[in-house]
Design a protein around this motif. Structure first.
Motif, mmCIF file in Angstrom:
data_model
loop_
_atom_site.group_PDB
_atom_site.id
_atom_site.type_symbol
_atom_site.label_atom_id
_atom_site.label_comp_id
_atom_site.label_asym_id
_atom_site.label_seq_id
_atom_site.Cartn_x
_atom_site.Cartn_y
_atom_site.Cartn_z
ATOM 1 N N LEU A 174 -67.267 35.586 3.604
ATOM 2 C CA LEU A 174 -67.664 34.048 3.861
ATOM 3 C C LEU A 174 -67.742 33.617 2.296
ATOM 4 C CD1 LEU A 174 -69.629 33.555 6.973
ATOM 5 C CD2 LEU A 174 -67.194 33.710 6.885
ATOM 6 N N TRP A 175 -68.099 34.220 1.428
ATOM 7 C CA TRP A 175 -68.251 33.852 0.099
ATOM 8 C C TRP A 175 -68.148 34.743 -1.072
ATOM 9 C CZ3 TRP A 175 -72.465 32.437 3.257
ATOM 10 C CH2 TRP A 175 -73.617 33.278 2.997
ATOM 11 N N ALA A 176 -67.815 34.456 -2.015
ATOM 12 C CA ALA A 176 -67.841 35.439 -3.137
ATOM 13 C C ALA A 176 -69.283 35.510 -3.836
ATOM 14 C CB ALA A 176 -66.796 34.920 -4.574
ATOM 15 N N GLY A 177 -69.508 36.824 -4.769
ATOM 16 C CA GLY A 177 -70.748 37.023 -5.001
ATOM 17 C C GLY A 177 -71.210 36.028 -6.276
ATOM 18 N N THR A 178 -70.536 35.328 -6.763
ATOM 19 C CA THR A 178 -70.734 34.718 -8.145
ATOM 20 C C THR A 178 -70.161 33.225 -7.936
ATOM 21 O OG1 THR A 178 -71.083 36.560 -9.063
ATOM 22 C CG2 THR A 178 -70.908 34.477 -10.722
ATOM 23 N N GLY A 456 -66.904 51.391 -5.363
ATOM 24 C CA GLY A 456 -66.460 51.700 -6.822
ATOM 25 C C GLY A 456 -67.383 51.447 -7.866
ATOM 26 N N ILE A 457 -67.521 52.112 -8.794
ATOM 27 C CA ILE A 457 -68.458 51.774 -9.883
ATOM 28 C C ILE A 457 -67.767 51.265 -11.181
ATOM 29 C CG2 ILE A 457 -70.211 52.987 -11.381
ATOM 30 C CD1 ILE A 457 -71.323 54.473 -8.960
ATOM 31 N N GLY A 458 -68.136 50.583 -11.878
ATOM 32 C CA GLY A 458 -67.405 49.802 -12.988
ATOM 33 C C GLY A 458 -66.846 48.507 -12.876
ATOM 34 N N PRO A 459 -65.919 48.137 -13.904
ATOM 35 C CA PRO A 459 -65.363 47.176 -13.886
ATOM 36 C C PRO A 459 -64.497 46.892 -12.544
ATOM 37 C CG PRO A 459 -64.713 48.065 -15.935
ATOM 38 C CD PRO A 459 -65.568 48.966 -14.932
ATOM 39 N N ALA A 460 -64.457 45.489 -11.927
ATOM 40 C CA ALA A 460 -63.837 45.347 -10.631
ATOM 41 C C ALA A 460 -62.120 45.411 -10.866
ATOM 42 C CB ALA A 460 -64.060 43.821 -10.253
ATOM 43 N N THR A 461 -61.606 45.770 -10.096
ATOM 44 C CA THR A 461 -59.878 45.968 -9.859
ATOM 45 C C THR A 461 -59.565 45.407 -8.577
ATOM 46 O OG1 THR A 461 -60.085 48.142 -8.797
ATOM 47 C CG2 THR A 461 -60.172 48.037 -11.147
ATOM 48 N N ALA A 463 -57.930 46.885 -6.344
ATOM 49 C CA ALA A 463 -58.167 47.615 -5.356
ATOM 50 C C ALA A 463 -59.759 47.752 -4.963
ATOM 51 C CB ALA A 463 -57.762 49.220 -5.652
ATOM 52 N N GLN A 464 -60.494 47.202 -5.890
ATOM 53 C CA GLN A 464 -62.075 47.469 -5.770
ATOM 54 C C GLN A 464 -62.555 46.072 -6.203
ATOM 55 O OE1 GLN A 464 -63.033 51.240 -7.361
ATOM 56 N NE2 GLN A 464 -63.292 51.871 -5.457
ATOM 57 N N PRO A 465 -62.319 44.941 -5.629
ATOM 58 C CA PRO A 465 -63.028 43.654 -6.230
ATOM 59 C C PRO A 465 -64.380 43.629 -6.121
ATOM 60 C CG PRO A 465 -61.969 43.427 -4.086
ATOM 61 C CD PRO A 465 -61.756 44.924 -4.172
ATOM 62 N N ASP A 466 -65.071 44.196 -5.485
ATOM 63 C CA ASP A 466 -66.543 44.137 -5.232
ATOM 64 C C ASP A 466 -67.258 45.387 -5.740
ATOM 65 O OD1 ASP A 466 -66.526 41.857 -4.022
ATOM 66 O OD2 ASP A 466 -66.317 42.764 -1.941
ATOM 67 N N SER A 467 -66.469 45.848 -6.928
ATOM 68 C CA SER A 467 -67.041 47.040 -7.610
ATOM 69 C C SER A 467 -68.364 46.905 -8.022
ATOM 70 C CB SER A 467 -66.061 47.761 -8.551
ATOM 71 O OG SER A 467 -66.553 48.541 -9.543
ATOM 72 N N LEU A 468 -69.401 47.701 -8.076
ATOM 73 C CA LEU A 468 -70.634 47.574 -8.654
ATOM 74 C C LEU A 468 -70.533 47.880 -10.283
ATOM 75 C CD1 LEU A 468 -72.522 49.887 -5.824
ATOM 76 C CD2 LEU A 468 -72.429 47.406 -6.005
ATOM 77 N N VAL A 592 -63.271 45.828 6.998
ATOM 78 C CA VAL A 592 -63.353 46.262 8.327
ATOM 79 C C VAL A 592 -64.091 44.974 9.363
ATOM 80 C CG1 VAL A 592 -65.644 47.431 7.803
ATOM 81 C CG2 VAL A 592 -64.315 48.308 9.691
ATOM 82 N N ILE A 593 -64.946 44.497 8.683
ATOM 83 C CA ILE A 593 -65.645 43.339 9.856
ATOM 84 C C ILE A 593 -65.336 41.853 9.184
ATOM 85 C CG2 ILE A 593 -67.227 44.938 10.380
ATOM 86 C CD1 ILE A 593 -69.268 43.356 8.742
ATOM 87 N N ALA A 594 -64.507 41.512 8.146
ATOM 88 C CA ALA A 594 -64.056 40.521 7.613
ATOM 89 C C ALA A 594 -63.767 39.439 8.663
ATOM 90 C CB ALA A 594 -63.207 40.768 6.418
ATOM 91 N N ILE A 595 -63.865 38.414 8.673
ATOM 92 C CA ILE A 595 -63.553 37.084 9.483
ATOM 93 C C ILE A 595 -62.634 36.348 8.487
ATOM 94 C CG2 ILE A 595 -65.218 37.533 11.219
ATOM 95 C CD1 ILE A 595 -66.296 35.003 10.126
ATOM 96 N N ALA A 596 -62.674 36.304 7.261
ATOM 97 C CA ALA A 596 -61.914 35.289 6.367
ATOM 98 C C ALA A 596 -60.964 36.526 5.559
ATOM 99 C CB ALA A 596 -62.794 34.881 5.463
ATOM 100 N N ASP A 597 -59.719 35.974 5.451
ATOM 101 C CA ASP A 597 -58.864 36.673 4.483
ATOM 102 C C ASP A 597 -59.316 36.728 3.085
ATOM 103 O OD1 ASP A 597 -57.089 36.807 6.804
ATOM 104 O OD2 ASP A 597 -55.927 34.809 6.191
ATOM 105 N N SER A 598 -59.865 36.008 2.466
ATOM 106 C CA SER A 598 -60.434 35.967 1.332
ATOM 107 C C SER A 598 -61.717 34.928 1.016
ATOM 108 C CB SER A 598 -59.495 35.472 0.316
ATOM 109 O OG SER A 598 -58.972 34.046 0.246
ATOM 110 N N PRO A 599 -62.633 35.377 0.450
ATOM 111 C CA PRO A 599 -63.948 34.893 0.190
ATOM 112 C C PRO A 599 -63.821 33.259 -0.176
ATOM 113 C CG PRO A 599 -64.039 36.791 -1.003
ATOM 114 C CD PRO A 599 -62.785 36.479 -0.532
ATOM 115 N N TYR A 600 -64.522 32.342 0.107
ATOM 116 C CA TYR A 600 -64.172 30.715 0.072
ATOM 117 C C TYR A 600 -65.169 30.383 -1.481
ATOM 118 C CZ TYR A 600 -62.744 30.617 4.738
ATOM 119 O OH TYR A 600 -61.992 30.804 5.818
ATOM 120 N N GLY A 601 -64.849 31.150 -2.356
ATOM 121 C CA GLY A 601 -65.578 30.979 -3.447
ATOM 122 C C GLY A 601 -66.924 31.184 -3.572
ATOM 123 N N GLY A 602 -67.775 31.118 -4.719
ATOM 124 C CA GLY A 602 -69.147 31.437 -4.682
ATOM 125 C C GLY A 602 -70.229 30.240 -4.264
ATOM 126 N N TRP A 603 -69.535 28.883 -3.998
ATOM 127 C CA TRP A 603 -70.440 27.876 -3.964
ATOM 128 C C TRP A 603 -70.925 27.745 -2.683
ATOM 129 C CZ3 TRP A 603 -71.225 26.277 -8.759
ATOM 130 C CH2 TRP A 603 -69.975 26.529 -9.560
#
Length: 623
Positions: A174-178, A456-461, A463-468, A592-603
């Motif tokens: 529903l939203w991005a992490g930042t 994933g661990i390291g910079p986000a890509t 394939a792994q946009p929420d990488s730690l 797997v449980i997402a209800i949005a195609d992409s997060p609606y930003g971090g706001w």
């Protein structure tokens, strides 16, 4: 009045519950450490959970609860020691997965060494210097209030809030992490960012306004002074996306200013506590000459010093064997083991002293580890040469054991402070902390493998946009690789050393004036090399803690409640991050449980975190 040490302490139910909580809290802190670059002491939430569970038994007592929290609190310290260092081997490509036996050996041996190193320091720092040990005092207060059962509801409610927010972010999308934005002002990059994690807000609530301001100030120095200055002096044309340009400058150049500041800060901390080191060794020698426990009260009995010395010697051998597997040289492995023992003891002492001043959650273990890493890298560079492919990995393995030892050493002194207040037996706590360290070490590899598979661990890509991000391990990898590859920006490290020295002088000036505000150099250095979006919610949480303190000065339970709520937010979010990793790995689908195609930003997330912050304030001030 202290509880009687004649009450049962190490009981079956206390041991089993302590072991279970150590494993759970180690996993939660592993996630938090990879996500935010910091961990939070597990002692208080462990004490609250222990009281809630042991109240179900007819004959539980405060000393059993103390044993549970002592065992469980090892989870956060071992997790810090592992996630700050070991993922660097993954990032360098040395490991493809986290091997159970390697992690168990490094973390387990380092954790037990930390317990042994801390034994001579208990009398010097707790009894003679009487350092405050804030989390130890808070834990003792929680234990003493345990019979009333207060705080459990606040802890559980906060955990649910943190869990729901995390599910909405990483599960439902529903939203991005930042929430962040950057623009160009001429050639300079101007940036604003705030992570929408309730856990980071909770960290600020726990550490308070002073530390929150200092940590954020470090980020402000990096992003609002050095990043624009570097972009102007380097003549960067504004042809790239401002956000990308800002992060490129910060991660490749400015972040190393934080490294230099931490080096100076670590050396300064060691210098400031030189007398405590001498006091601790003298006290241990005096106890040995007097016959160990003979004539010593139950509440003052540490592990015998002969056991401590023998244990350190015995544990050195398997550590040297591990190092031999990397460098294939008995001589080099022996030198590595000596460096590890010397650095481990020194920085366990520094860690214990810092924990006594600012608490385990604020203890800058990473700064001490970087100092060890740089020294070890330079020695190995001389011994095996710059072309040795094993050099960076060998240095990180030294840093890993030292980091675990220092983290457990500082945490052990917090637990011993709580035990001293409630009348526990020190050697029993030391024994169970070693057990908790071994249990926590055992769960690290499975948790790390689960997290790397899911996020994933390291910079986000793509394939792994929420990488730690693993900010601490990334830094360790960069430092070790930079020393051997010649790519380390020594000019930035030197600038950081100068910045650290200036901060130390400013802090001493504040001390001379008798100011209640202090500027600990290691806290500021952490802010410089952490992303600014991580330090912003910590600052906000610190101001919430201050507002609670002012509004509820006549309510003694308010601040304790705010700490419990903060601990609940952290535990809920971190455990949910681990639980959510399971379906992602099983179905090999991040959505797997997402209800949005992409997060609606971090706001939207920023609004939710603001509401949670207001809720923390209201819950605490009503109590």
């Amino acid at each position: 009045m202290n509880a009687s040490a004649s009450l049962p302490q190490i009981t079956v139910k206390a041991v089993l519950l302590g072991i279970a909580l150590a494993a759970i809290l180690a996993g939660a802190n592993a996630y938090l450490g990879l996500f935010a670059g910091m961990t939070v002491s597990s002692a208080i939430p462990a004490a609250v959970i222990s009281m809630a569970v042991l109240r179900l038994f007819a004959n539980s007592n405060i000393l059993e609860n103390n044993i549970v929290q002592t065992t469980a609190s090892a989870g956060s310290s071992v997790a810090a020691g592992v996630v700050f260092t070991v993922p660097a081997l993954y990032l360098l490509g040395v490991w493809q997965r986290f091997d159970f036996f390697w992690i168990m050996a490094l973390a387990g041996l380092g954790g037990v060494l930390g317990v042994l190193f801390s034994v001579p320091l208990r009398r010097a720092l707790i009894l003679e210097r009487k350092l405050p040990f804030p989390e130890g005092v808070a834990t003792a207060a929680v234990l003493r209030a345990g019979d009333s059962g207060q705080g459990v509801g606040a802890l559980v409610g906060a955990a649910l809030a943190g869990s729901i927010a995390k599910v909405c972010e990483i599960g439902l999308h529903l939203w991005a992490g930042t929430a962040e934005r950057a623009v160009y002002l001429g050639n300079a990059v101007a940036y604003f960012g705030c992570n929408v994690s309730p856990a980071l807000l909770a960290v600020g609530v726990i550490v308070g306004r002073n530390i929150g301001i200092v940590v954020f100030s470090g980020g402000a120095i990096a992003w609002y002074f050095f990043v624009p200055l570097y972009s102007i002096m380097a003549g960067h044309a504004p042809d790239a996306v401002a956000l990308d340009q800002g992060y490129e400058i910060w991660s490749t150049k400015i972040r190393y200013i934080g490294v230099g500041s931490m080096l100076i800060g670590g050396l300064w901390s060691l210098f400031e506590m030189r007398h405590s080191l001498v006091d601790g060794v003298r006290s241990a020698q005096a106890a040995a000459k007097s016959g160990g426990w003979e004539g010593v009260a139950e509440t003052e009995r540490d592990l015998p010093i002969a056991w401590v010395g023998g244990g350190i010697l015995v544990l050195t051998l398997p550590i040297m064997a591990l190092y031999f597997q990397i460098v294939h040289s008995v001589g080099v492995a022996a030198v590595m083991a000596v460096i590890m023992i010397a650095a481990g003891f020194m920085f366990s002492a520094v860690s214990s002293y810092m924990a006594g001043l600012v608490g385990s959650s604020n203890n800058p273990i990473s700064g001490m580890t970087i100092a060890t890493l740089l020294f070890a890298s330079l020695v190995l560079l001389w011994l095996i040469g710059p072309d040795a492919t094993s050099g960076p990995a060998a240095a990180i393995l030294i840093g890993g054991v030292v980091c675990c030892a220092a983290a457990v050493g500082g945490d052990n002194l917090q637990d011993l402070k709580a035990g001293h207040i409630v009348g526990a037996t020190p050697w029993k706590q030391q024994l169970m902390l070693a057990v908790g360290a071994l249990v926590s070490a055992a769960v690290m590899a499975p948790v790390l493998n689960l997290l790397v598979s899911a996020y994933g661990i390291g910079p986000a890509t793509a394939a792994q946009p929420d990488s730690l991000n693993a900010p601490q391990a990334n830094l360790m990898a960069s430092v070790a690789k930079g020393v051997f590859g010649g790519g380390l920006p020594w000019d930035m490290i030197a600038i950081g050393a100068a910045v650290g020295a200036a901060i130390i002088l400013y802090d001493k000036w504040l001390e001379h004036r008798g100011s209640t505000f202090r500027m600990p150099v290691l806290a500021a250095a952490i802010g410089i090399y952490l992303p600014l979006e991580l330090t912003t919610p910590i600052l906000i949480g610190g101001f919430i803690a201050h507002a609670i303190h002012k509004a509820a000065a006549d309510k003694p339970l308010a601040e304790r409640t705010s700490m419990l709520v903060g601990a609940g937010l952290i535990a809920g979010e971190a455990l949910t991050g681990i639980v959510m990793a399971v379906p992602i790995v099983v179905f090999q689908d991040r959505n797997v449980i997402a209800i949005a195609d992409s997060p609606y930003g971090g706001w939207p997330g920023l609004v939710v975190v603001a509401a949670i912050g207001y809720g923390v304030y209201k819950v605490a001030t009503k109590r």
